[in-house]
Design an enzyme around this catalytic site. Sequence first.
Site, short mmCIF file in Angstrom:
data_model
loop_
_atom_site.label_atom_id
_atom_site.label_comp_id
_atom_site.label_asym_id
_atom_site.label_seq_id
_atom_site.Cartn_x
_atom_site.Cartn_y
_atom_site.Cartn_z
N HIS A 138 1.45 3.06 -3.32
CA HIS A 138 0.41 3.71 -4.16
C HIS A 138 0.70 5.01 -3.99
O HIS A 138 0.50 5.85 -5.03
CB HIS A 138 -0.80 3.30 -3.25
CG HIS A 138 -1.47 2.30 -4.02
ND1 HIS A 138 -2.05 2.10 -5.13
CD2 HIS A 138 -2.02 1.21 -3.12
CE1 HIS A 138 -2.86 1.03 -5.39
NE2 HIS A 138 -2.59 0.38 -4.11
N HIS A 156 -53.08 17.43 6.09
CA HIS A 156 -52.82 16.05 5.81
C HIS A 156 -53.83 15.42 6.75
O HIS A 156 -54.38 14.38 6.00
CB HIS A 156 -51.65 16.07 6.85
CG HIS A 156 -50.06 16.20 6.15
ND1 HIS A 156 -49.73 17.21 5.66
CD2 HIS A 156 -49.21 15.19 5.83
CE1 HIS A 156 -48.58 17.13 5.20
NE2 HIS A 156 -48.47 15.93 5.31
N GLN A 208 0.73 -1.25 -0.05
CA GLN A 208 -0.04 -0.11 0.04
C GLN A 208 0.82 1.24 0.10
O GLN A 208 0.59 2.34 -0.44
CB GLN A 208 -0.90 -0.05 1.22
CG GLN A 208 -1.86 -1.12 1.17
CD GLN A 208 -2.60 -1.13 -0.10
OE1 GLN A 208 -3.25 -0.23 -0.57
NE2 GLN A 208 -2.36 -2.21 -0.98
N ASP A 260 -7.37 -6.93 -4.17
CA ASP A 260 -7.33 -5.87 -5.13
C ASP A 260 -7.52 -6.41 -6.52
O ASP A 260 -8.12 -5.73 -7.44
CB ASP A 260 -5.94 -5.39 -5.02
CG ASP A 260 -5.63 -4.46 -4.22
OD1 ASP A 260 -6.53 -3.63 -3.97
OD2 ASP A 260 -4.46 -3.68 -4.15
N GLU A 271 -9.04 0.87 5.79
CA GLU A 271 -9.54 0.39 4.49
C GLU A 271 -9.37 -0.90 4.22
O GLU A 271 -10.29 -1.74 3.86
CB GLU A 271 -8.77 1.34 3.22
CG GLU A 271 -9.18 0.93 1.97
CD GLU A 271 -8.43 1.59 0.84
OE1 GLU A 271 -8.74 1.56 -0.50
OE2 GLU A 271 -7.29 1.88 1.14
N HIS A 272 -8.12 -1.41 4.37
CA HIS A 272 -7.78 -3.01 4.36
C HIS A 272 -7.44 -3.35 5.54
O HIS A 272 -6.28 -2.63 6.46
CB HIS A 272 -6.47 -3.22 3.22
CG HIS A 272 -6.76 -2.79 1.82
ND1 HIS A 272 -6.42 -1.30 1.75
CD2 HIS A 272 -7.68 -3.12 0.93
CE1 HIS A 272 -6.77 -1.08 0.41
NE2 HIS A 272 -7.33 -2.10 -0.02
#
Length: 424
Positions: free
Chosen positions: A254, A412, A251, A353, A319-320
């Site tokens: 990235h 109403h 990661q 992934d 996230e992961h």
Amino acid sequence: MKIVTKRDRVSLRRRVDQGTEEQRTTVQSILNDVKANGDKAVLSYTEKFDSVHLENYIVTKEEMEDAYASVDGEFVEILEEAAANIRSFHEKQSSQSWFDTSEDGTILGQKITPLDAAGVYVPGGTAAYPSSVFMNVIPAQVAGVERIVMVTPPAKDGKVPDGVLLAAHILGVEDMYKVGGAQAIAALAYGTETVPSVDKITGPGNVFVALAKREVFGDVDIDMIAGPSEIAVLADDTAKAHEVAADLLSQAEHDARSSSVLVTTSQTLAENVQTEVKDQLKSLPREDIARKSVEDYGMIIVCDTWEEAIETVNEIAPEHLEVITADPFQELGKIKHAGAIFLGPYSSEPVGDYFAGPNHVLPTNGTARFSSPLNVDDFVKKSSVISYSAQTLQKNVDKIARFARLEGLEAHARAVEMRKERWK
């Protein structure tokens, strides 16, 4: 990568780039220009920002077929198998309309309707992300979206990378355009002479894409404002340091703002992983990016107890999340907040992934506390269905009218009371 205790660690959230005032102003200007001038504005910004002059930015069927023919056959088979795995997983997410009929004739239910059109943004330029094509298009297809429009930035030669074209061809995508950045989001949201407008936009991009998605939300729906990628590894002393280090770096490469965190109770593992990260960094092609990531956002947190380690992971809401322990399934029930959970030493994050099937478009920056991975439900609408019978309304009309008057809404109350004339 520093080693700290839970008490010493700093917050790992809020890495979303909110953009500068200048960037926000630029994005708003682009959106307005494309909304007013359509293709002319799109082509102008493509030339300005991507240094590509295009007369026409439609990706043709021939371009897709040429990519399919030019790519190694073995790679084609890998992509086709990955697509099948992803489709199989998402087909299990499909919801059905349902109706409940009471003995008095009342019918209540929920109608599931796919969106008419979805727009998919695929990052591009110098890189190719066929996995992004699969993860965004397949759930939309499974949901039954009638029209899927894909946009991706062109490379300097005015072409789209073969991998992206190949993935689109495998899925049968027909509407694809060579445009990126905020101008692509504007084209999807508002439509141009060439690009049809959509109901929802999904897919990651740079800060200009993120800001544009934020601005058009309301005119269209969006999936999320994604931040830099992140991984947390929850490991005990059964984990192998070189494998954990490799997963953390998967990661870190990235983005310089990506976050890689090890949470453990083992000081020995912590020290060994720290050493492995240093050693493995030296041979990475993207060493500069990964090194800055682990230096600025990498962390090894050594906890006193396993309960503290679990608590730390839930606070991060990554996230992961990889769980590499003697019995990872035993920990699964304790994990409350994570976008995707990878159990055991053979479930390295890249498995998810690319190939396993679950979606890799995941909540970041702690938003896994309240949001989910991209899924089939993101591409459908749910409409409530109400069909009251005469018997049920007659039974409840006074209660409904009283409820309405309690809220000060006389019209109403009268609307339901008007039906009393039917029973005279």
